[in-house]
Design a protein around this motif. Structure first.
Motif, PDB file in Angstrom:
ATOM      1  N   GLN A   1     -81.140 -44.281 -16.085  1.00  0.00           N
ATOM      2  CA  GLN A   1     -79.974 -43.405 -16.078  1.00  0.00           C
ATOM      3  C   GLN A   1     -78.695 -44.171 -15.734  1.00  0.00           C
ATOM      4  O   GLN A   1     -77.610 -43.880 -16.267  1.00  0.00           O
ATOM      5  CB  GLN A   1     -80.185 -42.256 -15.089  1.00  0.00           C
ATOM      6  N   LEU A   2     -78.802 -45.185 -14.832  1.00  0.00           N
ATOM      7  CA  LEU A   2     -77.640 -46.000 -14.500  1.00  0.00           C
ATOM      8  C   LEU A   2     -77.143 -46.783 -15.712  1.00  0.00           C
ATOM      9  O   LEU A   2     -75.937 -46.910 -15.941  1.00  0.00           O
ATOM     10  CB  LEU A   2     -77.985 -46.957 -13.354  1.00  0.00           C
ATOM     11  N   ILE A   3     -78.089 -47.291 -16.523  1.00  0.00           N
ATOM     12  CA  ILE A   3     -77.706 -48.041 -17.719  1.00  0.00           C
ATOM     13  C   ILE A   3     -76.970 -47.123 -18.701  1.00  0.00           C
ATOM     14  O   ILE A   3     -75.943 -47.494 -19.294  1.00  0.00           O
ATOM     15  CB  ILE A   3     -78.947 -48.674 -18.370  1.00  0.00           C
ATOM     16  N   LYS A   4     -77.479 -45.897 -18.915  1.00  0.00           N
ATOM     17  CA  LYS A   4     -76.833 -44.941 -19.820  1.00  0.00           C
ATOM     18  C   LYS A   4     -75.424 -44.601 -19.343  1.00  0.00           C
ATOM     19  O   LYS A   4     -74.467 -44.547 -20.130  1.00  0.00           O
ATOM     20  CB  LYS A   4     -77.665 -43.662 -19.925  1.00  0.00           C
TER      21      LYS A   4
ATOM     22  N   GLN B   1     -73.560 -46.417 -17.384  1.00  0.00           N
ATOM     23  CA  GLN B   1     -72.761 -47.626 -17.507  1.00  0.00           C
ATOM     24  C   GLN B   1     -72.220 -47.794 -18.941  1.00  0.00           C
ATOM     25  O   GLN B   1     -71.051 -48.100 -19.151  1.00  0.00           O
ATOM     26  CB  GLN B   1     -73.597 -48.843 -17.111  1.00  0.00           C
ATOM     27  N   VAL B   2     -73.095 -47.565 -19.930  1.00  0.00           N
ATOM     28  CA  VAL B   2     -72.681 -47.664 -21.338  1.00  0.00           C
ATOM     29  C   VAL B   2     -71.609 -46.624 -21.642  1.00  0.00           C
ATOM     30  O   VAL B   2     -70.629 -46.908 -22.357  1.00  0.00           O
ATOM     31  CB  VAL B   2     -73.900 -47.489 -22.260  1.00  0.00           C
ATOM     32  N   LYS B   3     -71.768 -45.429 -21.111  1.00  0.00           N
ATOM     33  CA  LYS B   3     -70.769 -44.388 -21.340  1.00  0.00           C
ATOM     34  C   LYS B   3     -69.424 -44.785 -20.753  1.00  0.00           C
ATOM     35  O   LYS B   3     -68.362 -44.568 -21.360  1.00  0.00           O
ATOM     36  CB  LYS B   3     -71.253 -43.077 -20.729  1.00  0.00           C
ATOM     37  N   ALA B   4     -69.435 -45.380 -19.552  1.00  0.00           N
ATOM     38  CA  ALA B   4     -68.186 -45.827 -18.930  1.00  0.00           C
ATOM     39  C   ALA B   4     -67.512 -46.905 -19.771  1.00  0.00           C
ATOM     40  O   ALA B   4     -66.278 -46.891 -19.962  1.00  0.00           O
ATOM     41  CB  ALA B   4     -68.465 -46.341 -17.523  1.00  0.00           C
ATOM     42  N   LEU B   5     -68.305 -47.825 -20.294  1.00  0.00           N
ATOM     43  CA  LEU B   5     -67.731 -48.873 -21.149  1.00  0.00           C
ATOM     44  C   LEU B   5     -67.128 -48.286 -22.411  1.00  0.00           C
ATOM     45  O   LEU B   5     -66.045 -48.681 -22.842  1.00  0.00           O
ATOM     46  CB  LEU B   5     -68.817 -49.898 -21.495  1.00  0.00           C
ATOM     47  N   ASN B   6     -67.838 -47.346 -23.054  1.00  0.00           N
ATOM     48  CA  ASN B   6     -67.357 -46.741 -24.306  1.00  0.00           C
ATOM     49  C   ASN B   6     -66.073 -45.956 -24.084  1.00  0.00           C
ATOM     50  O   ASN B   6     -65.220 -45.880 -24.977  1.00  0.00           O
ATOM     51  CB  ASN B   6     -68.435 -45.839 -24.890  1.00  0.00           C
ATOM     52  N   GLU B   7     -65.956 -45.317 -22.923  1.00  0.00           N
ATOM     53  CA  GLU B   7     -64.773 -44.498 -22.635  1.00  0.00           C
ATOM     54  C   GLU B   7     -63.677 -45.286 -21.920  1.00  0.00           C
ATOM     55  O   GLU B   7     -62.653 -44.715 -21.541  1.00  0.00           O
ATOM     56  CB  GLU B   7     -65.191 -43.292 -21.782  1.00  0.00           C
ATOM     57  N   ASN B   8     -63.911 -46.607 -21.679  1.00  0.00           N
ATOM     58  CA  ASN B   8     -62.950 -47.480 -20.998  1.00  0.00           C
ATOM     59  C   ASN B   8     -62.628 -46.947 -19.595  1.00  0.00           C
ATOM     60  O   ASN B   8     -61.474 -46.920 -19.156  1.00  0.00           O
ATOM     61  CB  ASN B   8     -61.664 -47.617 -21.833  1.00  0.00           C
ATOM     62  N   ASN B   9     -63.679 -46.513 -18.919  1.00  0.00           N
ATOM     63  CA  ASN B   9     -63.560 -46.040 -17.538  1.00  0.00           C
ATOM     64  C   ASN B   9     -64.266 -47.012 -16.605  1.00  0.00           C
ATOM     65  O   ASN B   9     -64.964 -47.933 -17.044  1.00  0.00           O
ATOM     66  CB  ASN B   9     -64.172 -44.641 -17.402  1.00  0.00           C
ATOM     67  N   CYS B  10     -64.093 -46.785 -15.328  1.00  0.00           N
ATOM     68  CA  CYS B  10     -64.791 -47.628 -14.346  1.00  0.00           C
ATOM     69  C   CYS B  10     -66.088 -46.967 -13.930  1.00  0.00           C
ATOM     70  O   CYS B  10     -66.273 -45.755 -14.053  1.00  0.00           O
ATOM     71  CB  CYS B  10     -63.899 -47.894 -13.149  1.00  0.00           C
TER      72      CYS B  10
ATOM     73  N   ASN C   1     -75.313 -30.214  -5.572  1.00  0.00           N
ATOM     74  CA  ASN C   1     -74.317 -29.174  -5.833  1.00  0.00           C
ATOM     75  C   ASN C   1     -72.891 -29.726  -5.807  1.00  0.00           C
ATOM     76  O   ASN C   1     -71.988 -29.130  -6.414  1.00  0.00           O
ATOM     77  CB  ASN C   1     -74.444 -28.049  -4.805  1.00  0.00           C
ATOM     78  N   PHE C   2     -72.688 -30.809  -5.110  1.00  0.00           N
ATOM     79  CA  PHE C   2     -71.360 -31.377  -4.990  1.00  0.00           C
ATOM     80  C   PHE C   2     -70.965 -32.166  -6.235  1.00  0.00           C
ATOM     81  O   PHE C   2     -69.789 -32.210  -6.596  1.00  0.00           O
ATOM     82  CB  PHE C   2     -71.314 -32.290  -3.746  1.00  0.00           C
ATOM     83  N   LEU C   3     -71.924 -32.786  -6.894  1.00  0.00           N
ATOM     84  CA  LEU C   3     -71.632 -33.681  -8.015  1.00  0.00           C
ATOM     85  C   LEU C   3     -71.486 -32.916  -9.327  1.00  0.00           C
ATOM     86  O   LEU C   3     -71.902 -31.760  -9.457  1.00  0.00           O
ATOM     87  CB  LEU C   3     -72.746 -34.721  -8.154  1.00  0.00           C
ATOM     88  N   ARG C   4     -70.897 -33.623 -10.308  1.00  0.00           N
ATOM     89  CA  ARG C   4     -70.803 -33.092 -11.667  1.00  0.00           C
ATOM     90  C   ARG C   4     -72.144 -33.276 -12.388  1.00  0.00           C
ATOM     91  O   ARG C   4     -72.999 -34.060 -11.947  1.00  0.00           O
ATOM     92  CB  ARG C   4     -69.693 -33.810 -12.442  1.00  0.00           C
ATOM     93  N   SER C   5     -72.281 -32.576 -13.506  1.00  0.00           N
ATOM     94  CA  SER C   5     -73.549 -32.651 -14.247  1.00  0.00           C
ATOM     95  C   SER C   5     -73.809 -34.036 -14.817  1.00  0.00           C
ATOM     96  O   SER C   5     -74.952 -34.453 -14.991  1.00  0.00           O
ATOM     97  CB  SER C   5     -73.566 -31.624 -15.386  1.00  0.00           C
ATOM     98  N   GLU C   6     -72.726 -34.791 -15.080  1.00  0.00           N
ATOM     99  CA  GLU C   6     -72.898 -36.108 -15.674  1.00  0.00           C
ATOM    100  C   GLU C   6     -73.134 -37.198 -14.631  1.00  0.00           C
ATOM    101  O   GLU C   6     -73.478 -38.323 -14.973  1.00  0.00           O
ATOM    102  CB  GLU C   6     -71.665 -36.470 -16.514  1.00  0.00           C
TER     103      GLU C   6
END
Length: 524
Positions: free
Chosen positions: A376-379, A381-390, A426-431
């Motif tokens: 899940q961390l790898i997925k 991480q890839v999403k952050a790279l694709n969206e140019n986020n940290c 409950n505190f975190l977002r779904s993603e």
């Protein structure tokens, strides 16, 4: 119309026409022949008195001439007579004979000298009774024509009777007997009397041979039909009693044929004139792509698909097998259909999800376990790279948790861990990702904007620590609370390697513990 009547009419009409033509020909021929005979008779009459007439003319003797004329006119066919000589004597019984050039049909006989051959001394002219001769001639001709007509008609009637007796009667007998024979039976025609060896007998023999062939064909078709009915019953039984759903669909997604198990699985009624896919499957676009691929390439496609249903229902799944079926109807028109076989795998899917959930989750807190966390961390991480986020990783360790276990027991400690896990979830977002690494240690991973990452993570840490530190009821009036030491690593400041970020967050967390716990630190 019956054959016998048709034959009688044809023979009668032909006989009447033939008799009429023959009678007309015979009448005309007899008429001309009798006229010739009448003229010949007149000439013969003149020859009988020729010698006497020659003497009367030679002597210019009126008495002899009168006798000649009287003898000739005594015949019923002689009208008038004129006897003339070269000396100018004219003896006649009717003055009209003086104008013979105006009379037609006068018979003239040259009179020679009785003593000098070739010396013409006078002429004998005889006028026949034309009306009497013509009447007699016509009577004779009519009589002969009538006799001939009657003979011809009689022969035609006789021929018709012979045909009726020898031909039509036999055919009627054959037709009547053939009408009583049931197709496919063993009954056969009998030969009519006196017709065993002629053409009618040959016809009967051919008909019997044909009846035998028809009986064989009937028996063969009967056996084939019974076999087909037996096979149809078997296939129908298989189709209707099958535990899998089977349906046939045209290229407009209309159901052409389906079995009861299909409706038991989809649990809905579908009209044959509407698109069935939205009523069956949840992901219609995916199913359309599979069906299009099946129609285009004719290959077999199988897929696990979720059925359409109400949101409140537990998801139901089927394993689908799509294939193309080409058929030809009775008009020799080719049709292409999609055959689908569906098997209810809802229970298997449910068990797979449970197994997968259990394999990926911590059994106590239901958060991700260490093994599934890496994927899940790898997925993320890839999403952050694709969206140019940290990419941010937080490590949490509970403070003052061991005394709870020691004071209230492990059940109380497990309860505290479950409450803390619920508060984190409950505190975190779904993603976002939340994981229990073991004991009282947790990991949180999230993504955010690079520009505001440090501020956002500081706010998140403050609020989450405050939420976790709220009192927890242990039952029987006991209340406990735990502190939180949190270390944070942000990829935007360094790099995206997960292992290094975890090490950085771990170092930051231990810095918090060294400084008195119950706080957070972002790795510098």
């Amino acid at each position: 119309m019956k054959l016998s009547i048709r034959i009688a009419l044809v023979v009668t009409v032909l006989a009447l026409l033939g008799s009429l033509l023959i009678s007309l020909f015979s009448y005309q021929h007899t008429l001309e022949n009798e006229r010739d005979i009448a003229n010949t008779h007149i000439t013969q009459l003149g020859n009988t008195v020729l010698r006497t007439a020659m003497i009367a003319v030679y002597l210019d003797n009126q008495e002899i001439a009168d006798d000649v004329i009287k003898g000739l006119t005594s015949n019923e066919i002689v009208d008038s007579v004129l006897l003339t000589s070269v000396t100018g004597m004219k003896i006649y019984n009717d003055p009209k004979m003086l104008e013979t050039d105006q009379l037609s049909g006068v018979v003239s006989i040259q009179l020679e000298s009785p003593f000098i051959s070739g010396d013409i001394i006078g002429e004998l002219q005889i006028l026949p009774k034309h009306e009497l001769i013509e009447r007699n001639v016509r009577l004779i001709a009519q009589e002969r024509a009538l006799i001939l007509f009657c003979n011809t008609v009689s022969i035609a009637l006789l021929v018709m009777l012979v045909i009726q007796y020898m031909f039509v009667r036999a055919l009627k007998h054959i037709a009547k007997a053939l009408h009583k024979i049931e197709p496919g039976s063993q009954d056969r025609l009998k030969y009519p009397a006196n017709h065993q060896s002629d053409e009618i007998g040959g016809l009967v023999n051919d008909i019997n041979h044909l009846l035998g062939f028809v009986a064989e064909q009937f028996e063969s078709e009967r056996a084939l039909r019974l076999q087909m009915e037996k096979l149809e019953r078997r296939f129908r039984l298989i189709f209707e009693k099958a535990s899998v759903g089977i349906y046939l669909m045209d290229n407009e997604n209309h159901i052409v044929l389906s079995n009861p198990a299909f409706y038991d699985i989809v649990r809905t009624k579908i009209s044959c004139d509407q698109d069935c896919l939205p009523f069956i499957f949840k992901d219609v676009s995916l199913v359309n792509d599979l069906i299009k691929d099946t129609f285009c390439f004719g290959k077999l496609n199988n897929y696990d698909l979720q059925l359409a249903g109400r949101p409140s229902e537990r998801p139901r799944w089927v394993h689908c097998l799509f294939s193309v079926v080409n058929t030809t109807d009775c008009d020799n028109v080719s049709n292409t259909y999609l055959q689908a076989i569906i098997v209810d795998i809802s229970e298997r899917k449910f068990q797979e999800q449970i197994t997968k959930f259990q394999a990926e989750r911590d059994p106590l807190t239901q958060l991700l376990n260490r093994r599934s966390m890496e994927t899940q961390l790898i997925k993320l991480q890839v999403k952050a790279l694709n969206e140019n986020n940290c990419f941010c990783i937080c490590l949490l360790d509970l403070d003052n948790f061991k005394p709870i276990n020691d004071t209230y027991g492990h059940e109380a400690g497990d309860h505290v861990l479950q409450i803390v896990a619920d508060r984190i979830r409950n505190f975190l977002r779904s993603e976002d990702i939340a994981c229990r690494l073991g004991g009282d240690e947790f990991l949180i991973a999230t993504i955010g904007k690079i520009a505001s990452a440090r501020l956002d993570m500081a706010n998140l840490a403050s609020k989450l620590i405050a939420t976790i530190m709220e009192p927890i009821e242990l039952g029987k009036g006991n209340v406990a609370s735990v502190g939180v030491s949190m270390g944070i690593a942000i990829s935007g400041d360094y790099n995206h390697e997960i292992s290094k970020l975890q090490k950085m967050a771990d170092d930051a967390m231990y810095e918090v513990k060294k400084q008195g716990k119950k706080g957070y630190k972002i790795y510098e």
